[in-house]
Design a protein around this motif. Structure first.
Motif, PDB file in Angstrom:
ATOM      1  N   HIS A   1     -10.540   2.076 -20.024  1.00  0.00           N
ATOM      2  CA  HIS A   1      -9.274   2.467 -20.651  1.00  0.00           C
ATOM      3  C   HIS A   1      -8.119   2.425 -19.647  1.00  0.00           C
ATOM      4  O   HIS A   1      -7.004   2.022 -19.994  1.00  0.00           O
ATOM      5  CB  HIS A   1      -9.390   3.876 -21.251  1.00  0.00           C
ATOM      6  CG  HIS A   1     -10.438   3.988 -22.309  1.00  0.00           C
ATOM      7  ND1 HIS A   1     -10.947   5.196 -22.728  1.00  0.00           N
ATOM      8  CD2 HIS A   1     -11.064   3.036 -23.063  1.00  0.00           C
ATOM      9  CE1 HIS A   1     -11.843   4.984 -23.668  1.00  0.00           C
ATOM     10  NE2 HIS A   1     -11.938   3.678 -23.892  1.00  0.00           N
ATOM     11  N   TRP A   2      -8.395   2.834 -18.413  1.00  0.00           N
ATOM     12  CA  TRP A   2      -7.334   2.839 -17.404  1.00  0.00           C
ATOM     13  C   TRP A   2      -6.888   1.420 -17.062  1.00  0.00           C
ATOM     14  O   TRP A   2      -5.696   1.142 -16.922  1.00  0.00           O
ATOM     15  CB  TRP A   2      -7.821   3.570 -16.154  1.00  0.00           C
ATOM     16  CG  TRP A   2      -6.822   3.639 -15.056  1.00  0.00           C
ATOM     17  CD1 TRP A   2      -6.670   2.770 -14.013  1.00  0.00           C
ATOM     18  CD2 TRP A   2      -5.781   4.610 -14.906  1.00  0.00           C
ATOM     19  NE1 TRP A   2      -5.637   3.141 -13.215  1.00  0.00           N
ATOM     20  CE2 TRP A   2      -5.064   4.272 -13.745  1.00  0.00           C
ATOM     21  CE3 TRP A   2      -5.389   5.732 -15.629  1.00  0.00           C
ATOM     22  CZ2 TRP A   2      -3.983   5.018 -13.287  1.00  0.00           C
ATOM     23  CZ3 TRP A   2      -4.325   6.479 -15.185  1.00  0.00           C
ATOM     24  CH2 TRP A   2      -3.628   6.125 -14.033  1.00  0.00           C
ATOM     25  N   ARG A   3      -7.839   0.498 -16.937  1.00  0.00           N
ATOM     26  CA  ARG A   3      -7.487  -0.892 -16.612  1.00  0.00           C
ATOM     27  C   ARG A   3      -6.705  -1.554 -17.746  1.00  0.00           C
ATOM     28  O   ARG A   3      -5.826  -2.389 -17.502  1.00  0.00           O
ATOM     29  CB  ARG A   3      -8.756  -1.702 -16.310  1.00  0.00           C
ATOM     30  CG  ARG A   3      -9.458  -1.313 -15.013  1.00  0.00           C
ATOM     31  CD  ARG A   3     -10.540  -2.327 -14.675  1.00  0.00           C
ATOM     32  NE  ARG A   3     -11.218  -2.022 -13.426  1.00  0.00           N
ATOM     33  CZ  ARG A   3     -12.407  -1.428 -13.344  1.00  0.00           C
ATOM     34  NH1 ARG A   3     -13.053  -1.087 -14.458  1.00  0.00           N
ATOM     35  NH2 ARG A   3     -12.961  -1.181 -12.175  1.00  0.00           N
ATOM     36  N   ASP A   4      -7.029  -1.175 -18.984  1.00  0.00           N
ATOM     37  CA  ASP A   4      -6.362  -1.800 -20.124  1.00  0.00           C
ATOM     38  C   ASP A   4      -5.002  -1.174 -20.438  1.00  0.00           C
ATOM     39  O   ASP A   4      -4.210  -1.759 -21.177  1.00  0.00           O
ATOM     40  CB  ASP A   4      -7.261  -1.711 -21.369  1.00  0.00           C
ATOM     41  CG  ASP A   4      -8.536  -2.524 -21.217  1.00  0.00           C
ATOM     42  OD1 ASP A   4      -8.564  -3.412 -20.334  1.00  0.00           O
ATOM     43  OD2 ASP A   4      -9.503  -2.253 -21.951  1.00  0.00           O
TER      44      ASP A   4
ATOM     45  N   ALA B   1       3.128   6.663 -15.258  1.00  0.00           N
ATOM     46  CA  ALA B   1       4.582   6.599 -15.097  1.00  0.00           C
ATOM     47  C   ALA B   1       5.149   7.890 -14.515  1.00  0.00           C
ATOM     48  O   ALA B   1       6.042   7.865 -13.652  1.00  0.00           O
ATOM     49  CB  ALA B   1       5.239   6.294 -16.443  1.00  0.00           C
ATOM     50  N   LEU B   2       4.645   9.025 -14.953  1.00  0.00           N
ATOM     51  CA  LEU B   2       5.128  10.299 -14.427  1.00  0.00           C
ATOM     52  C   LEU B   2       4.804  10.460 -12.951  1.00  0.00           C
ATOM     53  O   LEU B   2       5.626  10.936 -12.157  1.00  0.00           O
ATOM     54  CB  LEU B   2       4.516  11.458 -15.217  1.00  0.00           C
ATOM     55  CG  LEU B   2       4.970  11.606 -16.669  1.00  0.00           C
ATOM     56  CD1 LEU B   2       4.212  12.747 -17.348  1.00  0.00           C
ATOM     57  CD2 LEU B   2       6.471  11.838 -16.751  1.00  0.00           C
ATOM     58  N   VAL B   3       3.599  10.074 -12.547  1.00  0.00           N
ATOM     59  CA  VAL B   3       3.219  10.176 -11.136  1.00  0.00           C
ATOM     60  C   VAL B   3       4.099   9.263 -10.285  1.00  0.00           C
ATOM     61  O   VAL B   3       4.557   9.647  -9.196  1.00  0.00           O
ATOM     62  CB  VAL B   3       1.724   9.843 -10.968  1.00  0.00           C
ATOM     63  CG1 VAL B   3       1.360   9.715  -9.494  1.00  0.00           C
ATOM     64  CG2 VAL B   3       0.861  10.906 -11.635  1.00  0.00           C
ATOM     65  N   HIS B   4       4.356   8.046 -10.773  1.00  0.00           N
ATOM     66  CA  HIS B   4       5.171   7.109 -10.006  1.00  0.00           C
ATOM     67  C   HIS B   4       6.622   7.581  -9.884  1.00  0.00           C
ATOM     68  O   HIS B   4       7.242   7.473  -8.811  1.00  0.00           O
ATOM     69  CB  HIS B   4       5.117   5.734 -10.663  1.00  0.00           C
ATOM     70  CG  HIS B   4       5.973   4.719  -9.973  1.00  0.00           C
ATOM     71  ND1 HIS B   4       5.645   4.177  -8.744  1.00  0.00           N
ATOM     72  CD2 HIS B   4       7.163   4.136 -10.348  1.00  0.00           C
ATOM     73  CE1 HIS B   4       6.582   3.317  -8.368  1.00  0.00           C
ATOM     74  NE2 HIS B   4       7.519   3.272  -9.327  1.00  0.00           N
TER      75      HIS B   4
ATOM     76  N   PRO C   1      -1.807   4.869 -24.424  1.00  0.00           N
ATOM     77  CA  PRO C   1      -0.399   5.259 -24.188  1.00  0.00           C
ATOM     78  C   PRO C   1      -0.269   6.541 -23.357  1.00  0.00           C
ATOM     79  O   PRO C   1       0.646   6.669 -22.539  1.00  0.00           O
ATOM     80  CB  PRO C   1       0.168   5.443 -25.602  1.00  0.00           C
ATOM     81  CG  PRO C   1      -0.679   4.574 -26.458  1.00  0.00           C
ATOM     82  CD  PRO C   1      -2.050   4.665 -25.875  1.00  0.00           C
ATOM     83  N   VAL C   2      -1.188   7.484 -23.537  1.00  0.00           N
ATOM     84  CA  VAL C   2      -1.142   8.716 -22.756  1.00  0.00           C
ATOM     85  C   VAL C   2      -1.475   8.420 -21.299  1.00  0.00           C
ATOM     86  O   VAL C   2      -0.857   8.976 -20.376  1.00  0.00           O
ATOM     87  CB  VAL C   2      -2.099   9.767 -23.344  1.00  0.00           C
ATOM     88  CG1 VAL C   2      -2.073  11.043 -22.520  1.00  0.00           C
ATOM     89  CG2 VAL C   2      -1.739  10.066 -24.794  1.00  0.00           C
TER      90      VAL C   2
ATOM     91  N   PRO D   1      -1.194  -0.227 -20.040  1.00  0.00           N
ATOM     92  CA  PRO D   1      -0.063  -0.851 -19.339  1.00  0.00           C
ATOM     93  C   PRO D   1       0.487   0.057 -18.232  1.00  0.00           C
ATOM     94  O   PRO D   1       0.589   1.269 -18.399  1.00  0.00           O
ATOM     95  CB  PRO D   1       0.980  -1.053 -20.448  1.00  0.00           C
ATOM     96  CG  PRO D   1       0.209  -0.988 -21.731  1.00  0.00           C
ATOM     97  CD  PRO D   1      -0.925  -0.042 -21.488  1.00  0.00           C
ATOM     98  N   GLY D   2       0.786  -0.539 -17.096  1.00  0.00           N
ATOM     99  CA  GLY D   2       1.394   0.195 -15.988  1.00  0.00           C
ATOM    100  C   GLY D   2       0.435   0.957 -15.115  1.00  0.00           C
ATOM    101  O   GLY D   2       0.886   1.682 -14.211  1.00  0.00           O
TER     102      GLY D   2
END
Length: 526
Positions: free
Chosen positions: A185-188, A163-166, A156-157, A190-191
């Protein structure tokens, strides 16, 4: 009581790193993680990775993943990236070990930027606070968020980071450093976009190879004050690489014991005569004693040899040599010929020995024709009388001219001159001009190419105005040429990039601190 405690503390054994520092006369323990904070090893493509990370944070993909095994130097590389970004972007560095959730992440960024933490309640309030600090989209001075040990972050983090970067529209750029599990972890999460795409760059930090491992240890000790060759044998260098695997943390753990095995066998530093000037004086005194003993033994041996030869000549004893010479004439027998040298026959020694006249001091003589030594130009053997004297100088074998004088002098001296020339590092006029510039200033790296001629043509075709400097460096072990323009002050770099021609801006030019350029020049061998 105080004296007792002091004596116990003084008797406490030093660790391996401190003992190595004492034996080598270093000013600090080079293997402590908190020592030499400004030391950065530029080998193993690390300087290149720093430049790539800075380029991505300023002009490339909004998110960059720096992947490397444990102990290869990810944290130290992040520190160097932060130094390079000083004055170019606002840097916020966070350690993932103290981050528990997305609210903590937003609060840490806001605190680093000097904004109120009440905006950390959700992503929308956070972006509003960021817009108040950076009102323009595609801000040339973005906020760089560097997160160390990012493989410890929960999914989630990681989703919150993406999301913040986008949502920031270029105001916030992200650099995550972690072990290889970070990719999973990054691939799994969401977003999060796939690493290697247009929005997520991926950099790999590999361990050092054996040569780089030894170079790192040498430069680390030199930074701590080493003024002698690295006290490690070739076998020790191989063992260092085998045990450490080229990881910095493992090198710091293994190297002290290997160095102690060389400096003080058995782990006793006193075997080297102690530390400081007294130890060095005792060591030099021991060497002088050994050298003096050898000289005395050599003199005694020479005196014994000379006295033995003098007693033989003074007693009048004669050195006899018996030989049986073949008699070529028919009907003659083989008669042993005895040749003698003494004080009485020194004058007659150079005359041929005949059967009719026997010189004083000889037992028996016979005139025997034998073959004389053959000179190089002769094709037939020359017969002559046997003489107890030495052969004449003219009868010594001549050395073929093809092995000496026939070889040109320039050819014999060529290896020496070529070795000296290759050991020197020369700089071009552009490189000398770059070295003369202020290390705190900045230059704009316009573009790069494998060929200097191709790079010059590309710069000319792009219509770049003003003075352009060309620098040779290394990329993946091969020559790499880059075009630079400057120098500029920190606040003028963004305007300088915006004023470049469109073809150059398409190549993603970026600002570099001249201190990094100077390091590349001094560490690149040609």
């Amino acid at each position: 009581m105080v004296e007792a405690e002091h004596s116990v503390a003084a008797a406490a054994p030093l660790d391996a790193g401190a003992r190595v520092a004492t034996l080598l006369g270093l000013r600090t323990d080079p293997f402590r993680s908190d020592e030499l904070p400004g030391f950065f090893f530029v080998g193993g493509q690390r300087r290149y990775l720093v430049q790539q990370a800075v380029h991505q944070l300023c002009f490339g993909a909004p998110t960059t993943l720096l992947i490397g095994d444990a102990g290869v130097g990810k944290s130290r590389l992040l520190s160097e990236v932060a130094v390079e970004l000083d004055g170019v972007a606002d840097v916020c560095r966070i350690d993932a070990t103290v981050m528990t959730d997305d609210v903590t992440l937003r609060a840490a960024v806001l605190t680093a930027l000097g904004l109120r933490s009440e905006y950390a309640v959700d992503d929308h309030r956070f972006i509003e606070a960021l817009r108040s600090l950076r009102p323009l989209e595609a801000e040339p001075l973005p906020v760089a968020l560097l997160i160390d040990d990012a493989d410890l972050l929960a999914q989630p983090v990681l989703s919150t980071c993406a999301a913040l970067v986008h949502a920031s529209h270029g105001r916030l750029r992200l650099l995550l450093a972690g072990e290889r599990s970070l990719l999973v972890h990054w691939r799994d999460a969401p977003g999060c976009a796939e690493p290697g795409s247009a929005t997520v760059a991926r950099l790999e930090l590999e361990p050092l190879d054996q040569r780089e491992t030894v170079d790192y240890l040498r430069t680390r000790l030199q930074a701590a004050g080493l003024r002698q060759p690295l006290p490690l044998s070739a076998a020790g260098e191989r063992q260092l690489f085998r045990l450490s695997g080229g990881a910095f943390a493992a090198i710091h753990s293994v190297a002290p014991d290997l160095l102690l095995a060389t400096l003080a066998p058995g782990g006793a530093p006193a075997a080297r005569g102690g530390s400081g000037w007294r130890g060095r004086l005792a060591e030099r005194g021991g060497r002088l004693v050994v050298a003096g003993t050898l000289v005395v033994l050599l003199v005694v041996f020479l005196l014994a040899v000379l006295s033995g030869s003098g007693s033989d000549s003074g007693s009048g004893s004669k050195l006899e040599r018996r030989t049986t010479a073949p008699v070529p004439a028919a009907g003659r027998e083989r008669v042993p010929l005895v040749l003698s040298w003494g004080e009485s026959d020194s004058a007659a020694a150079s005359q041929p020995v005949s059967a009719d006249a026997t010189p004083a001091g000889t037992q028996q003589s016979l005139q025997v024709p034998v073959a004389a030594p053959t000179r190089a130009p002769a094709t037939q053997p020359v017969a002559g009388p046997v003489s107890p004297s030495r052969p004449a100088a003219s009868e010594e074998r001549a050395i073929p001219a093809s092995t000496t004088d026939a070889q040109p002098a320039a050819a014999r001296q060529a290896p020496q001159s070529s070795g000296n020339a290759s050991a020197e590092r020369t700089y071009t006029a552009d490189e000398q001009a770059l070295l003369a510039m202020d290390a705190d200033a900045f230059v704009i790296q316009l573009m790069g190419a494998r060929s200097l001629q191709q790079l010059r043509q590309s710069v000319t075709a792009a219509g770049v105005g003003g003075r352009v400097y060309y620098l040779e460096t290394r990329l993946a072990g091969k020559p790499w040429f880059v075009a630079l323009q400057g120098p500029y002050q920190q606040q003028a770099t963004a305007a300088a990039i915006a004023a470049l021609p469109a073809p150059v801006r398409a190549a993603k030019p970026w600002a570099r601190r001249l201190s990094a350029v100077h390091d590349d020049l001094r560490n690149t061998a040609r």
